[in-house]
Design an enzyme around this catalytic site. Structure first.
Site, PDB file in Angstrom:
ATOM      1  N   TYR A 239      -9.614   6.856   3.934  1.00  0.00           N
ATOM      2  CA  TYR A 239      -9.419   5.792   4.930  1.00  0.00           C
ATOM      3  C   TYR A 239     -10.174   6.091   6.221  1.00  0.00           C
ATOM      4  O   TYR A 239     -10.304   5.238   7.089  1.00  0.00           O
ATOM      5  CB  TYR A 239      -7.926   5.571   5.228  1.00  0.00           C
TER       6      TYR A 239
ATOM      7  N   LYS B  57      -4.135  11.919   0.719  1.00  0.00           N
ATOM      8  CA  LYS B  57      -4.694  11.876  -0.639  1.00  0.00           C
ATOM      9  C   LYS B  57      -6.057  12.554  -0.730  1.00  0.00           C
ATOM     10  O   LYS B  57      -6.869  12.464   0.197  1.00  0.00           O
ATOM     11  CB  LYS B  57      -4.857  10.418  -1.100  1.00  0.00           C
TER      12      LYS B  57
HETATM   13  N1  LIG Z   1      -3.792   3.983  -3.716  1.00  0.00           N
HETATM   14  C1  LIG Z   1      -4.646   3.050  -3.401  1.00  0.00           C
HETATM   15  O1  LIG Z   1      -5.744   2.971  -3.933  1.00  0.00           O
HETATM   16  C2  LIG Z   1      -4.289   2.028  -2.379  1.00  0.00           C
HETATM   17  C3  LIG Z   1      -4.970   0.808  -2.357  1.00  0.00           C
HETATM   18  C4  LIG Z   1      -4.609  -0.125  -1.378  1.00  0.00           C
HETATM   19  C5  LIG Z   1      -3.603   0.164  -0.460  1.00  0.00           C
HETATM   20  N2  LIG Z   1      -2.977   1.381  -0.508  1.00  0.00           N
HETATM   21  C6  LIG Z   1      -1.939   1.736   0.472  1.00  0.00           C
HETATM   22  O2  LIG Z   1      -1.023   0.689   0.567  1.00  0.00           O
HETATM   23  C7  LIG Z   1      -0.911   0.272   1.931  1.00  0.00           C
HETATM   24  C8  LIG Z   1      -0.471  -1.145   1.956  1.00  0.00           C
HETATM   25  O3  LIG Z   1      -1.597  -2.014   1.935  1.00  0.00           O
HETATM   26  P1  LIG Z   1      -1.541  -3.441   1.403  1.00  0.00           P
HETATM   27  O4  LIG Z   1      -2.756  -4.189   1.745  1.00  0.00           O
HETATM   28  O5  LIG Z   1      -1.263  -3.266  -0.009  1.00  0.00           O
HETATM   29  O6  LIG Z   1      -0.292  -3.997   2.243  1.00  0.00           O
HETATM   30  P2  LIG Z   1       0.419  -5.368   2.183  1.00  0.00           P
HETATM   31  O7  LIG Z   1       1.526  -5.212   3.185  1.00  0.00           O
HETATM   32  O8  LIG Z   1       0.733  -5.840   0.805  1.00  0.00           O
HETATM   33  O9  LIG Z   1      -0.666  -6.380   2.743  1.00  0.00           O
HETATM   34  C9  LIG Z   1      -1.184  -6.266   4.036  1.00  0.00           C
HETATM   35  C10 LIG Z   1      -1.602  -7.657   4.464  1.00  0.00           C
HETATM   36  O10 LIG Z   1      -0.415  -8.428   4.584  1.00  0.00           O
HETATM   37  C11 LIG Z   1      -0.353  -9.025   5.846  1.00  0.00           C
HETATM   38  N3  LIG Z   1       1.024  -8.924   6.339  1.00  0.00           N
HETATM   39  C12 LIG Z   1       1.727  -7.818   6.636  1.00  0.00           C
HETATM   40  N4  LIG Z   1       2.981  -8.129   7.025  1.00  0.00           N
HETATM   41  C13 LIG Z   1       3.058  -9.485   6.970  1.00  0.00           C
HETATM   42  C14 LIG Z   1       4.078 -10.414   7.254  1.00  0.00           C
HETATM   43  N5  LIG Z   1       5.279 -10.024   7.663  1.00  0.00           N
HETATM   44  N6  LIG Z   1       3.811 -11.735   7.081  1.00  0.00           N
HETATM   45  C15 LIG Z   1       2.596 -12.155   6.671  1.00  0.00           C
HETATM   46  N7  LIG Z   1       1.585 -11.319   6.388  1.00  0.00           N
HETATM   47  C16 LIG Z   1       1.813  -9.991   6.538  1.00  0.00           C
HETATM   48  C17 LIG Z   1      -1.312  -8.253   6.726  1.00  0.00           C
HETATM   49  O11 LIG Z   1      -1.866  -9.199   7.592  1.00  0.00           O
HETATM   50  P3  LIG Z   1      -2.467  -8.788   9.032  1.00  0.00           P
HETATM   51  O12 LIG Z   1      -3.664  -7.961   8.738  1.00  0.00           O
HETATM   52  O13 LIG Z   1      -2.821 -10.126   9.622  1.00  0.00           O
HETATM   53  O14 LIG Z   1      -1.380  -8.084   9.772  1.00  0.00           O
HETATM   54  C18 LIG Z   1      -2.329  -7.734   5.747  1.00  0.00           C
HETATM   55  O15 LIG Z   1      -3.367  -8.678   5.561  1.00  0.00           O
HETATM   56  C19 LIG Z   1      -2.272   0.599   2.520  1.00  0.00           C
HETATM   57  O16 LIG Z   1      -2.262   0.678   3.911  1.00  0.00           O
HETATM   58  C20 LIG Z   1      -2.513   1.941   1.871  1.00  0.00           C
HETATM   59  O17 LIG Z   1      -1.763   2.946   2.551  1.00  0.00           O
HETATM   60  C21 LIG Z   1      -3.288   2.294  -1.460  1.00  0.00           C
END
Ligand SMILES: NC(=O)c1ccc[n+]([C@@H]2O[C@H](COP(=O)([O-])OP(=O)(O)OC[C@H]3O[C@@H](n4cnc5c(N)ncnc54)[C@H](OP(=O)(O)O)[C@@H]3O)[C@@H](O)[C@H]2O)c1
Length: 314
Positions: free
Chosen positions: A57, A86
Site C-alpha cells: 500500500y 502483509k
Molecule cells: N488482501 C487484499 O488483496 C485486499 C484487497 C483490497 C482491500 N483489502 C483491504 O480491505 C480494506 C477495505 O477496502 P475495501 O475497498 O474493500 O473497503 P469497503 O469499505 O468495502 O469499500 C470502500 C469504499 O466504500 C465507500 N464507503 C465506505 N464507507 C461508506 C459508507 N458508510 N457509505 C457509503 N460508502 C462508503 C468508500 O467511499 P469513500 O472513498 O468515498 O469514503 C470507498 O469507496 C482495504 O483498505 C485493505 O486494507 C485487501
C-alpha cells in the site's frame, strides 16, 4: 466464535492463543498520504481497534505516524490495538521475509505485529521492484519457490517473537488446504474478498471448523455503484431496521462469524461504519438468500492488485 454480542467490540480468538482480533477492522488501502493520516486518526477516534496494512500500500509510514499520534492523544495503549501487515509478492524468497517484515515494522513505528499475512500466494521475481514486468508487459513470476517455502519463513518470524500470528490472503480453499496440512504453525487468519455477492461459503465453513479467522475485505463491495450499497434487499432491510445500507452490510459480515475490513475516509463515515448492531434473524436470512454473484477484485487470479497508489515509497 464471537467473544461479544456488541458488534462494535466483538472479537474473534486466534487459534494459536496469541489473542483476539477485533471483528471490525479498518483497512488502510488509501492512495492519498494526507487522507491516510486523517482517515486512520478518524477511525481510531471512532473506536476502531484493528488496522490492516501492507507494504504494497506504500503508506505504512503514514499509518505509523497516525497511529503513534492517535494512541498518544487518546491515551490508548499499543496492546489495545491489533495491527496487521502483509508480505508482498516480490519478497517470497525465505531470505527476504524477515527483512521485509522488519522494514514494515519500522515504517509502522511498531516493535511487534499482531498478524503478518502473505499478501497473495503468487511469488514475483524477487527484488525491490514490486511490479516486475517483461518487455511485453507481463508479470515476471518466480518459479523457483513454493508457497510452503515462504510459509516456513513466516513460521520463523513467530518463533522470533516479533510477530504474534501469521496467515494468508487472496487465496482459494484449494490453496489453503496444503499449507494448513503442512504447517507447523497453522494459519490463524485468511483474508479474502467477501460480501453477499461473494459469500465464500466453503472457505468460511473450513475456517470455522479449523478455528481460522475468516477476514472479509470489500464488505461494501469496494463502495461501487451500482452495487451492494444500492442492492434492493439490503436497502429494504436498512429501511426496516433504521440503519444505513453500509451498516447493514457490515453487521451481516460480523453476524456470520467473520471479521471485516472497511475503509471509511471521513470522520462521519468512520462513526457510521463503527456503529453497527445485530440484525433481526429474518433480515439476516434474507441477505443470505441473495442470489447475485460477483467478484470485484481479480487479485486472487494473478497476484496483481487493483486500487494501489502509484507514488514511490519514501
Ligand atoms: N488482501 C487484499 O488483496 C485486499 C484487497 C483490497 C482491500 N483489502 C483491504 O480491505 C480494506 C477495505 O477496502 P475495501 O475497498 O474493500 O473497503 P469497503 O469499505 O468495502 O469499500 C470502500 C469504499 O466504500 C465507500 N464507503 C465506505 N464507507 C461508506 C459508507 N458508510 N457509505 C457509503 N460508502 C462508503 C468508500 O467511499 P469513500 O472513498 O468515498 O469514503 C470507498 O469507496 C482495504 O483498505 C485493505 O486494507 C485487501
Amino acid at each position: 466464535m464471537i467473544v461479544s454480542s456488541d458488534f462494535r467490540t466483538a472479537k474473534l480468538p486466534l487459534n494459536n492463543g496469541s489473542g483476539d482480533m477485533p471483528a471490525l477492522g479498518f483497512g488502510t488501502l488509501i492512495p492519498d498520504p494526507a487522507v491516510t493520516i486523517s482517515a486512520t486518526r478518524d477511525a481510531l477516534e471512532a473506536g476502531f481497534r484493528h488496522f490492516d496494512c501492507a507494504e504494497r500500500y506504500r503508506n505504512e509510514s503514514e499509518v505509523g505516524e497516525a497511529l503513534q499520534a492517535g494512541l498518544a492523544a487518546g491515551g490508548i495503549a499499543r496492546e489495545d490495538i491489533f495491527v496487521t501487515t502483509k508480505l508482498w509478492n516480490s519478497n517470497h524468497r525465505p531470505e527476504r521475509v524477515e527483512p521485509a517484515f522488519e522494514a514494515s515494522l519500522n515504517r509502522l513505528r511498531l516493535n511487534y505485529a499482531d498478524l503478518y499475512l502473505i499478501h497473495t500466494p503468487y511469488a514475483f521475481q524477487p527484488g525491490d521492484d514490486q511490479d516486475p514486468r517483461d518487455q511485453n508487459g507481463n508479470v515476471i513470476y518466480d518459479k523457483g519457490i513454493t508457497l510452503l517455502d515462504t510459509w516456513r519463513a513466516m513460521e520463523a518470524l513467530v518463533d522470533h517473537g516479533k510477530c504474534r500470528a501469521i496467515g494468508l490472503s487472496d487465496i482459494s480453499l484449494n490453496e489453503v488446504l496444503p499449507i494448513y496440512e503442512a504447517a507447523r504453525i497453522k494459519p490463524a487468519v485468511v483474508q479474502v474478498e467477501s460480501h453477499p455477492y461473494l459469500p465464500e461459503t466453503e472457505l468460511l465453513q473450513f475456517c470455522k471448523e479449523k478455528d481460522v479467522v475468516f477476514l472479509a475485505f470489500a464488505p461494501l463491495g469496494h463502495g461501487m455503484k451500482p452495487g451492494l450499497l444500492e442492492d434492493p434487499v439490503i436497502s429494504a432491510v436498512a429501511t426496516r431496521v433504521g440503519k444505513t445500507t453500509a451498516q447493514v452490510l457490515l453487521a451481516w459480515a460480523v453476524q456470520r462469524g467473520t471479521a471485516l475490513l472497511t475503509t471509511p475516509k471521513s470522520a462521519a463515515r468512520a462513526r457510521e461504519n463503527f456503529d453497527i448492531s445485530p440484525l433481526p434473524e429474518d433480515a439476516f436470512n434474507e441477505i443470505n438468500r441473495i442470489q447475485t454473484r460477483q467478484r470485484l477484485n481479480q487479485v486472487v487470479k494473478t497476484g496483481v492488485p487493483g486500487f494501489i497508489p502509484q507514488r514511490t515509497q519514501t
